[in-house]
Design an enzyme around this catalytic site. Structure first.
Site, mmCIF file in Angstrom:
data_model
loop_
_atom_site.group_PDB
_atom_site.id
_atom_site.type_symbol
_atom_site.label_atom_id
_atom_site.label_comp_id
_atom_site.label_asym_id
_atom_site.label_seq_id
_atom_site.Cartn_x
_atom_site.Cartn_y
_atom_site.Cartn_z
ATOM 1 N N ARG A 142 1.876 1.007 42.012
ATOM 2 C CA ARG A 142 2.332 0.617 40.667
ATOM 3 C C ARG A 142 1.331 1.085 39.616
ATOM 4 N NH1 ARG A 142 3.410 -4.776 43.284
ATOM 5 N NH2 ARG A 142 5.521 -4.557 44.086
ATOM 6 N N PHE B 172 15.970 -0.413 41.647
ATOM 7 C CA PHE B 172 15.590 -1.199 42.830
ATOM 8 C C PHE B 172 14.311 -1.970 42.477
ATOM 9 C CE2 PHE B 172 17.496 2.807 44.333
ATOM 10 C CZ PHE B 172 18.583 2.347 45.051
ATOM 11 N N ASP C 106 18.720 -4.157 39.795
ATOM 12 C CA ASP C 106 18.684 -4.594 41.192
ATOM 13 C C ASP C 106 20.005 -5.289 41.486
ATOM 14 O OD1 ASP C 106 16.102 -5.041 43.305
ATOM 15 O OD2 ASP C 106 17.872 -6.270 43.693
ATOM 16 N N SER C 107 20.448 -5.187 42.736
ATOM 17 C CA SER C 107 21.716 -5.831 43.095
ATOM 18 C C SER C 107 21.549 -7.327 43.335
ATOM 19 C CB SER C 107 22.293 -5.177 44.351
ATOM 20 O OG SER C 107 21.327 -5.190 45.374
ATOM 21 N N ASN D 125 24.671 -2.451 41.423
ATOM 22 C CA ASN D 125 24.373 -1.451 42.441
ATOM 23 C C ASN D 125 23.730 -0.253 41.727
ATOM 24 O OD1 ASN D 125 24.669 0.912 44.080
ATOM 25 N ND2 ASN D 125 26.111 -0.236 45.345
ATOM 26 N N ASP E 248 12.779 2.975 43.930
ATOM 27 C CA ASP E 248 12.091 2.358 45.083
ATOM 28 C C ASP E 248 13.126 1.655 45.959
ATOM 29 O OD1 ASP E 248 10.160 1.403 46.805
ATOM 30 O OD2 ASP E 248 9.589 -0.281 45.495
ATOM 31 N N CYS F 37 10.719 4.109 52.093
ATOM 32 C CA CYS F 37 9.985 3.261 53.043
ATOM 33 C C CYS F 37 10.587 3.382 54.445
ATOM 34 C CB CYS F 37 9.961 1.817 52.573
ATOM 35 S SG CYS F 37 11.576 1.081 52.379
HETATM 36 N N1 SAH Z 1 10.330 -1.987 43.541
HETATM 37 C C1 SAH Z 1 10.160 -3.303 44.115
HETATM 38 C C2 SAH Z 1 10.579 -3.380 45.556
HETATM 39 C C3 SAH Z 1 11.985 -2.916 45.825
HETATM 40 S S1 SAH Z 1 12.629 -3.383 47.365
HETATM 41 C C4 SAH Z 1 8.736 -3.764 43.921
HETATM 42 O O1 SAH Z 1 7.878 -2.980 43.518
HETATM 43 O O2 SAH Z 1 8.458 -4.932 44.195
HETATM 44 C C5 SAH Z 1 14.265 -2.830 47.236
HETATM 45 C C6 SAH Z 1 15.147 -3.620 46.266
HETATM 46 O O3 SAH Z 1 16.400 -2.955 46.195
HETATM 47 C C7 SAH Z 1 15.456 -5.039 46.674
HETATM 48 O O4 SAH Z 1 15.090 -5.894 45.616
HETATM 49 C C8 SAH Z 1 16.984 -5.089 46.880
HETATM 50 O O5 SAH Z 1 17.563 -6.283 46.362
HETATM 51 C C9 SAH Z 1 17.428 -3.918 46.061
HETATM 52 N N2 SAH Z 1 18.652 -3.224 46.477
HETATM 53 C C10 SAH Z 1 19.031 -2.841 47.722
HETATM 54 N N3 SAH Z 1 20.145 -2.084 47.674
HETATM 55 C C11 SAH Z 1 20.484 -1.972 46.370
HETATM 56 C C12 SAH Z 1 21.526 -1.309 45.665
HETATM 57 N N4 SAH Z 1 22.433 -0.558 46.301
HETATM 58 N N5 SAH Z 1 21.557 -1.418 44.319
HETATM 59 C C13 SAH Z 1 20.633 -2.154 43.675
HETATM 60 N N6 SAH Z 1 19.617 -2.770 44.276
HETATM 61 C C14 SAH Z 1 19.534 -2.697 45.609
#
Ligand code: SAH
Length: 397
Positions: free
Chosen positions: A214, A230, A252-253, A280, A301, A341
């Protein structure tokens, strides 16, 4: 030492163990002398009789045994777990990750010589994941030792997910020792105040593996309009706003994640600059592209797209799609920070996928920096499977 049940390997299947890789797959097993329970310690023996190490037996899993120790004669007992836990904790202390109020991963499974055990520290609370039959069978020893070595206010369990299922274990969640954590624990991680919901958040409550990344991404945040896709609780957005970004859009979803994000952005004094979008990411970025939206800094991410070797192709398409969408939203001269990841997608493949996405998006991009997982998520050299997080920071023209 009492004689242990022996797990005998097929001819020629001892090679990976000689290199100290800790997994014994079911297909490598010739036979078993004795009747070990799930999680019990067995001695691994090559077809020629060579004694290879001591492992936890896991009858339900394809990974039939995970080696605790390759040292001849080393007993697997409370003293063994004390040594391994103390070594892992000492490593984090030397990394200066044990300051009061901070957060870090204290134990990272195979990489810390403790297959199936993850321990994260959030200020005065520890969160454990016991993900293998072996870790499960030593749970009370592990909890007692963690209480003794770390003196936390409480130890909580979040043993959930597919890994546990494969070991034939049900999910478990709840207090293991000491006090129940409050609904939200606030920890200080570098420049960031993180609001952690230990009982209900994702994983053990936060994504500790992105702490350092970050900061690297935020180096491009000054005066930027940021898209944090995400976002979970908005770790990237917050650090960028604190580094001088103008606005951040978090997508985020999970509505719960964005509810935490509202509190976390407020705790960091940057809530005013934020927009929260429950959607989404694929759909939302497509509609942003259609409406001509542009950002100076786009962070992608996503969750793990590839869970096994046979998903590499489909998962790669997912990464390519999301990167094409992300690239299209970067203002010329801006920055894309993109992550994967999935351990099965290595850094070279990920770079190829992103390069392909740039070609197809009609953008030229330069890699400014390569990112990986931090030092509290170490990669044991004999266990490359631990190497899972990779990222690229790109200038996009
Ligand atoms: N960037 C964050 C970690 C992300 S983890 C950090 O630094 O803390 C991945 C995230 O993606 C999760 O919060 C999950 O809820 C979300 N997610 C998973 N599939 C998704 C989608 N299709 N659309 C939106 N969000 C999604």
């Amino acid at each position: 030492m009492a004689t242990l049940p022996r797990l005998r390997l097929k001819q020629g299947r001892e090679k990976s163990l000689r290199r100290r890789h800790p997994w014994v797959f079911s297909g490598a097993v010739e036979g078993l002398d004795g009747e070990p329970n799930s999680g019990a310690t067995v001695e691994i023996v090559a077809a020629g009789g060579e004694r290879l190490g001591y492992a936890a037996y896991s009858p339900a899993s394809q990974i039939r045994a995970r080696v605790w120790s390759f040292e001849p004669g080393e007993g697997i007992d409370a003293a063994f777990f004390r040594r391994r836990l103390a070594r892992a904790i000492e490593s984090r202390r030397r990394l200066e990750l044990l300051e009061p109020g901070g957060a870090c991963r204290l134990v990272f499974s195979e990489s810390d010589g403790l297959p199936g055990l993850i321990v994260d520290r959030y200020a005065d609370y520890l969160v454990c994941q016991l993900l293998s039959a072996g870790a499960e069978s030593w749970r009370s020893t592990i909890v007692e030792l963690l209480a003794e070595l770390c003196s936390p206010r409480g130890i909580y369990e979040r043993s959930e997910g597919g890994g546990r299922h494969k070991e034939g274990l049900a999910s478990r969640r709840g207090v293991l020792a000491g006090a129940e954590p409050p609904r939200e624990v606030e920890v200080v991680a570098g420049n960031l105040r993180v609001v952690v919901d230990i009982a209900n958040g994702q994983k053990t409550g936060a994504y500790l593996d992105q702490q350092r990344n970050r900061e690297r991404v935020a180096a491009h945040g000054r005066n930027a309009e940021v898209l944090d896709a995400f976002s979970y609780t908005g770790g990237f957005a917050i650090v960028c706003l604190r580094a001088g970004a103008k606005t951040a859009t978090l997508v985020d979803s999970s509505a719960e994640a964005l509810a935490l994000a509202e509190r976390e952005t407020a705790a960091n004094g940057v809530r005013d600059g934020c927009r929260f979008v429950v959607a989404n990411v694929f759909d939302e970025l497509r509609s942003m592209r259609q409406s001509g939206a542009q950002f100076d800094l786009v962070v992608l991410d996503p969750p793990k797209f590839v869970h096994s070797a046979d998903q590499v192709n489909s998962g790669s398409r997912g990464y390519k799609d999301i990167n094409m969408l992300g690239l299209a939203l970067v203002r010329p001269g801006g920055v894309l920070a993109t992550f994967s990841c999935s351990g099965h997608v290595d850094a070279a493949l990920f770079q190829k996928i992103v390069a392909g996405a740039a070609v197809d998006a009609g953008r030229s991009a330069q890699i400014l920096e390569r990112l990986a997982q931090p030092a509290d998520h170490p990669i044991a050299t004999e266990f490359p499977e631990a190497d899972y997080l990779k990222g690229l920071i790109l200038r996009v023209h």
